[in-house]
Design a protein around this motif. Structure first.
Motif, short mmCIF file in Angstrom:
data_model
loop_
_atom_site.label_atom_id
_atom_site.label_comp_id
_atom_site.label_asym_id
_atom_site.label_seq_id
_atom_site.Cartn_x
_atom_site.Cartn_y
_atom_site.Cartn_z
N PRO A 135 32.83 -0.26 -53.22
CA PRO A 135 32.70 1.13 -52.80
C PRO A 135 33.77 1.99 -53.48
O PRO A 135 34.76 1.44 -53.95
CB PRO A 135 32.89 1.06 -51.29
N SER A 146 28.35 -2.61 -48.82
CA SER A 146 28.65 -3.71 -49.74
C SER A 146 28.80 -4.99 -48.95
O SER A 146 28.03 -5.87 -48.97
CB SER A 146 29.93 -3.45 -50.50
N LEU A 206 28.27 -3.80 -54.53
CA LEU A 206 29.15 -3.05 -55.44
C LEU A 206 30.42 -2.68 -54.70
O LEU A 206 30.43 -2.55 -53.48
CB LEU A 206 28.46 -1.76 -55.90
N SER A 223 32.01 3.31 -59.32
CA SER A 223 32.89 3.48 -60.48
C SER A 223 32.96 2.20 -61.32
O SER A 223 33.33 2.24 -62.48
CB SER A 223 34.28 3.88 -60.01
N THR A 224 32.56 1.08 -60.75
CA THR A 224 32.68 -0.17 -61.50
C THR A 224 31.37 -0.64 -62.12
O THR A 224 31.36 -1.32 -63.14
CB THR A 224 33.20 -1.30 -60.60
N ALA A 225 30.27 -0.30 -61.51
CA ALA A 225 28.98 -0.75 -62.04
C ALA A 225 27.87 0.04 -61.37
O ALA A 225 28.12 0.86 -60.48
CB ALA A 225 28.78 -2.24 -61.82
N ALA A 226 26.66 -0.25 -61.80
CA ALA A 226 25.50 0.38 -61.16
C ALA A 226 24.48 -0.70 -60.88
O ALA A 226 24.39 -1.69 -61.61
CB ALA A 226 24.92 1.45 -62.06
N TRP A 250 20.89 15.70 -53.31
CA TRP A 250 20.89 15.39 -54.75
C TRP A 250 19.49 15.36 -55.33
O TRP A 250 19.23 15.84 -56.40
CB TRP A 250 21.55 14.03 -54.99
N THR A 254 27.35 3.79 -66.55
CA THR A 254 26.01 4.33 -66.32
C THR A 254 26.06 5.56 -65.42
O THR A 254 26.70 5.55 -64.37
CB THR A 254 25.11 3.26 -65.68
N PHE A 312 25.21 3.99 -58.01
CA PHE A 312 26.26 4.07 -59.03
C PHE A 312 27.62 4.07 -58.36
O PHE A 312 27.87 4.89 -57.49
CB PHE A 312 26.11 5.36 -59.84
N CYS A 347 29.20 6.55 -55.70
CA CYS A 347 29.40 7.96 -56.00
C CYS A 347 28.09 8.69 -56.27
O CYS A 347 28.03 9.90 -56.24
CB CYS A 347 30.36 8.15 -57.16
N LEU A 367 23.80 -2.68 -63.97
CA LEU A 367 24.11 -1.90 -65.17
C LEU A 367 25.62 -1.74 -65.27
O LEU A 367 26.34 -1.91 -64.29
CB LEU A 367 23.44 -0.53 -65.08
N ASP A 368 26.09 -1.37 -66.48
CA ASP A 368 27.55 -1.31 -66.62
C ASP A 368 28.14 -0.04 -65.99
O ASP A 368 27.44 0.85 -65.57
CB ASP A 368 27.97 -1.49 -68.09
N ASN A 369 29.45 -0.02 -65.97
CA ASN A 369 30.12 0.98 -65.14
C ASN A 369 30.00 2.40 -65.65
O ASN A 369 30.21 3.35 -64.91
CB ASN A 369 31.59 0.60 -64.94
#
Lengths: 325, 697
Positions: B30, A325, B28, B52-55, A284, A12, B50, B33, A8-10
């Motif tokens: 890092p 990542s 993604l 800061s650049t994508a999800a 959360w 989101t 999620f 968030c 999804l885009d940033n």
């Protein structure tokens, strides 16, 4: 084992799956709602079927309406406005997502909403930043436009207790989902506020005889009553002689047993069976699996943790996932 | 994800280990968030990450079965085990109904379990073929029929100890066979005799004089120690003294080799005859002991033979005499010859304690062997074996659960209770801590939940759930509730399952969901159909209400066609729910009105009046519809030729008009959208008609 199914885009900010795990709603900081659908029941690949700006400002949470009432979502904005959107085909038009109701912020921001089905009608519980809880009732089962305020109260056991103006950061609501309908409907709510009386999570049950909501249990030890509640989750009950509820505060993750039979005061017996530590900082989100045997949680430490009880009834962390990542 | 599984149904923590932490690769940038989680069906967890650049949205299947077996094969096993499982359950319930006792166990029950066990076992790998009669390559020592799996090995091990009462008397020999089949599996964690043999076989072509190679003699003693007699004899015949050009020079040496080979092939075994296996078989213990003593004395005699000194090939002499030591049960020789404790354990049964019986002494022996052959890493089958020998059902279950996954636990639990009242009580006892269910039920629920995770296997979950008396139906309801109703075949399958297990509540719930889905998505007909199936009167009433709202304000209204089709769909034979009954009558009335319009037939007009009266008399006709109905009927009221309504009929309509004027005073009264003079023209028409009717009568 982990399979990526969508990027999804940033912008989101939140996502939410429907009950059958076939539709995903996502929303972004600019108030856009997107819907993704899986192609067939056996595949997990998704395609976008709707995208539109539905609210002014940041959407922070999406909640699906129970499927008995159609395909609809409630979007909560950071400003505390709830916007209800529904997928319908009206008068031989093609299928569209349409707004059917907005719950404004005349009296405080909405922090959380959850839907529950009680005595064959749909109810929506909304928690407000001023500490109020409102229960709305849907008047027409086929029409998500018409809601009526059924009740309004504060999350306190003693209604006479007086306190100053409350300011709440967050709230968490969880319904006791039932499919039999023999029991009265009930839900659980806890606040994260500056007013200690409001905070502790309490179970509210609808009293048919007097047509009002009553607090039937408080899920906090006497010394912990003022603790701010981060999240609550009511476990599905597939036949246990007691209910299981998870409550997260800064002290940790508490697992409670809630008895099914009220005592002479109408209160349900409660017992804290575990206090677990794991997440550093705030929790959360908490979610029970469909059997109510495994609890999944996420928190500020960025981990996903799974919790189970062993054969002796001892709760423990079963596994954790660390995003890398 | 590593190959061992996450939360593989292991509800039993074995140690106080910290929980396993699994990396979740997302790609993604890092930092992450925010994270959100959502359970899907079964053990599938959806995660959203999620940054800061994508999800990213990822799906995590929390339970993967044994990685040794590919997915498609797993599904075959899952489907294949349904029938034997269901058969065993039905036998159990019919037996307990017959005996009227809670515990269905009697002396022959194990035979049912054995049949079940054999059927399940055959799913885990094909049956072994008998040795092929074709001429084999003389250099092939180790044959491979098929790849053995740990799962099958585990299943057979449990069967040997818990179910197969017939072969209890030759349990040690069954273990010998078991190791023969599965020794290769242990190669994954440590050195094994099988592994060494395979390595040696690869080099065999390069070896000129085999008896000069020390590994040859080592392997002979190793293979003999675990009772692989045919391999030993075959390898002995590779000895150089058998070669034609050597035979004359090494007659004595060859004689010794052949003698040892003969002794080996005549080893007495306490077991039924088995084709293609060397040795002499005895079913009776007495006969066996007699021959065993005789055989051992032959070996002792051979060991003292003067021919050893006369033989000039020292390596052959040493090698052969070591084989005799193995057969004489020399502990040091056995310990040297074997690679790990189970091999040593098996060698004890063969050469030191061939009469060993009783699980307690077997357990002590195992402990002794483990001490003699300590290991840094234990194979999962070894862990299972220890649990079985210690007679600790809970440890066995925990090992099965942790190492082999929920399929094995859910199915093997039947074997564990086959012979033991104690295990039966332990596993079927209802426990408050488990929410009032037994361990058996718990493991079935866990397995059913895994089946539910996959679109290709969820349909078999109900079979396991139906055997869970306490919570099975609750979980099944949750599973069915989470199925999507969009696809008709899934929907029909769902409803079929509901019917099968008499889940009426969830069935009408599903049909309601389907009805609302279709209604809202523009498939009005399908929507009404499913809502009718669900007998959801409140939704149907609302639909009827919507139809009232959208139809027939006047006879000329074009929308008649649209909603007429809808009423057709509602069907006349379906249970009229509230307003639908009214709609049918209303449709009839509208139709007869249409016939009347323009025509002059008094007969048709009378029929239309009949419909009108039915409507007006019916209590389910909404009040707000009275005025439009009367307005539509103006033509009938003002019928030219004669008054069609009688006095009493006209009076009834006038009374309704009266009621209506009273209703107007109440709150929530909605004025129908009719021309302003509608009411007065109806009044006038009714009054005129009344007058004419009185005159007529």
């Amino acid at each position: 084992m982990a399979k990526e199914i969508l990027t999804l885009d940033n912008a989101t900010t939140c996502t939410s799956w429907n009950i059958s795990g076939t539709r995903l709603a996502s929303a972004s900081a600019d108030g856009t709602l997107s819907i993704f659908d899986s192609r067939d029941p056996s595949s997990s690949s998704l395609r976008s079927t709707f995208k539109s700006r539905v609210l002014e400002g940041n959407i922070v949470k999406i909640v699906w309406v129970p499927p008995e009432y159609g395909d609809a979502v409630a979007c909560i904005s950071a400003d505390g406005i709830v916007s209800l959107w529904e997928e319908v085909a009206e008068d031989s038009q093609s299928l569209q997502w349409k707004m059917c109701k907005s719950f404004g912020n005349s009296s405080g921001k909405v922090l959380d909403v959850q839907f529950g089905i009680s005595s064959t009608s749909l109810k929506m519980v909304a928690a407000y930043s001023d500490g109020n809880v409102r229960v709305f009732e849907l008047l027409d089962p086929l029409e998500l436009r018409n809601w009526q305020l059924q009740a309004e109260f504060q999350n306190v056991i003693e209604s006479v207790s007086a306190f100053g103006k409350a300011s709440c950061l967050s709230a968490s609501i969880s319904w006791n989902v039932q499919k039999g309908g023999s029991q009265e409907s009930s839900f659980l709510i806890g606040f994260n506020s500056n007013t200690s009386e409001l905070n502790s999570s309490k179970v509210w049950e609808f009293d048919q005889a007097h047509q009002r909501w009553l607090p039937v249990a408080e899920l906090a030890l006497p010394e912990d009553r003022g603790d701010q509640v981060y999240a609550v989750a009511w476990a599905p009950n597939i036949g246990r002689p007691y209910e299981i509820i998870a409550v997260a505060t800064h002290k940790g993750l508490a697992i409670w047993h809630l008895g099914l039979n009220p005592d002479h005061d109408g209160r349900l017996p409660v017992e804290r069976v575990a206090l677990l530590s794991g997440h550093q900082g705030m929790v959360w989100q908490m979610e029970w699996d469909m059997s109510g045997m495994t609890l999944a949680t996420t928190g500020q430490d960025g981990m996903v943790r799974l919790w189970q009880s062993n054969l002796n009834g001892v709760w423990h962390q079963q596994a954790a996932f660390e995003p890398t990542s | 994800m590593p190959s061992d599984t996450v939360g593989n149904g292991a509800l039993v923590p074995l140690t106080g280990d910290p929980p396993a932490v699994y990396p979740l690769h997302h790609g993604l940038a890092p930092p992450i968030c925010r994270l959100s989680i959502s359970w899907s069906r079964g053990n599938t967890l959806h995660l959203s990450l999620f940054s800061s650049t994508a999800a990213k949205v990822v799906e995590v299947k929390l339970t993967s079965e044994d990685q040794e077996i590919p997915d498609a094969h797993w599904r075959r096993i899952a489907y294949g085990s349904v029938a034997p499982f269901a058969l065993l359950q039905s036998r159990r319930s019919s037996l307990s109904a017959l005996l009227k006792t809670p515990s269905p166990y009697h002396s022959d029950w194990w035979e049912n379990v054995l049949q079940y066990s054999k059927e399940i076992g055959s799913l885990l790998g094909g049956s072994k073929l008998p040795p092929s009669p074709i001429i084999e390559d003389s250099k092939t020592i180790v044959k491979r029929d098929e790849e053995p799996t740990s799962l099958k090995a585990a299943w057979e091990l449990i069967e040997i100890f818990y179910v197969d009462k017939q072969s209890q008397s030759w349990l040690p020999e069954r273990l010998v066979d078991w190791l023969t089949d599965y020794d290769s599996l242990f190669t994954s964690t440590h050195e094994t005799i099988h592994g060494k043999l395979v390595d040696f076989q690869k080099e065999l072509v390069n070896i000129q004089v085999i008896e000069d190679d020390s590994r040859y003699w080592e392997l002979l003693s190793s293979a003999l120690s675990v009772g692989w007699l045919d391999i030993v004899v075959k390898m002995l015949r590779l000895h150089g003294s058998y070669q034609l050009d050597q035979l004359s020079k090494r007659e004595l040496e060859n004689g010794l080799v052949e003698t040892v080979a003969t002794v080996i092939s005549k080893m007495p075994r306490l077991r039924p005859e088995s084709v293609g296996k060397l040795g002499e078989f005895y079913k009776s213990k007495a006969d066996f002991i007699k021959c065993w003593e005789k055989w051992r004395s032959q070996i002792t005699k051979l060991d003292c033979s003067p021919f050893w000194i006369q033989c000039d090939n020292q390596q052959t002499v040493d090698g052969l005499r070591n084989l005799l030591q193995i057969m004489l049960g020399n502990t040091d020789s056995l310990c040297m010859a074997t690679c790990f404790w189970i091999e040593l354990y098996i060698s004890h049964f063969l050469y030191i304690r061939p009469f060993t019986m009783g699980i307690e002494s077997m357990s002590n022996l195992a402990q002794k062997c483990i001490q003699l052959k300590p290991q840094s890493n234990t194979h999962r089958l070894a862990g299972l074996m220890v649990g079985i020998l210690e007679e600790n059902t809970e440890v066995v279950l925990a090992e099965c659960s942790r190492e082999f996954g929920p399929w094995l636990v859910a199915h093997a639990i039947e074997l564990l209770t086959a012979g033991s009242e104690q295990a039966e009580v332990l596993l079927h006892e209802e426990r408050y801590n488990l929410g009032g269910i037994s361990i058996v039920e718990l493991h079935r629920l866990v397995y059913a939940q895994i089946l539910s995770s996959h679109a290709l296997t969820w349909q078999i979950a109900p079979i396991y759930l139906s055997s869970c008396v306490k919570q099975g139906m609750g979980l099944l309801e949750n599973l069915l509730y989470r199925q999507s109703v969009q696809h008709n075949n899934v929907l029909l399958k769902n409803i079929e399952i509901c019917r099968l297990y008499e889940l009426d509540g969830i069935s009408s719930n599903i049909m309601k969901i389907a009805g609302v889905y279709h209604w809202k998505h523009g498939h009005k007909g399908a929507g009404v159909f499913w809502l009718q199936q669900a007998q959801d009167s409140s939704c149907l009433d609302r639909i009827a209400q919507q139809l009232f709202d959208s139809v027939g304000k006047s006879i000329s209204d074009e929308s008649f066609k649209q909603w007429e089709g809808m009423i057709e769909l509602l069907g006349s034979e379906s249970k009229p729910a509230g307003g639908l009954e009214f709609l049918h009558k209303y449709r009839d009335f509208k139709k007869s009105l249409q016939k009347v319009s323009g025509g002059k037939s008094t007969e048709l007009a009378r029929q239309a009046v009949g419909s009108l009266m039915l409507l007006m008399k019916n209590p389910s006709t909404p009040q707000r519809f009275w005025l439009p109905l009367l307005y539509d009927s103006l033509k009938l009221l003002n019928w030219k030729d004669c008054p069609i309504l009688g006095v009493s009929e006209t009076n009834l309509l006038l009374n309704k008009l009266q009621d209506l004027s009273l209703a107007k005073l109440r709150p929530y009264y909605t004025e129908p959208s009719l021309p302003p003079d509608a009411l007065s023209s109806i009044r006038l028409a009714l009054a005129t008609n009344l007058g004419r009717a009185i005159l007529d009568e």
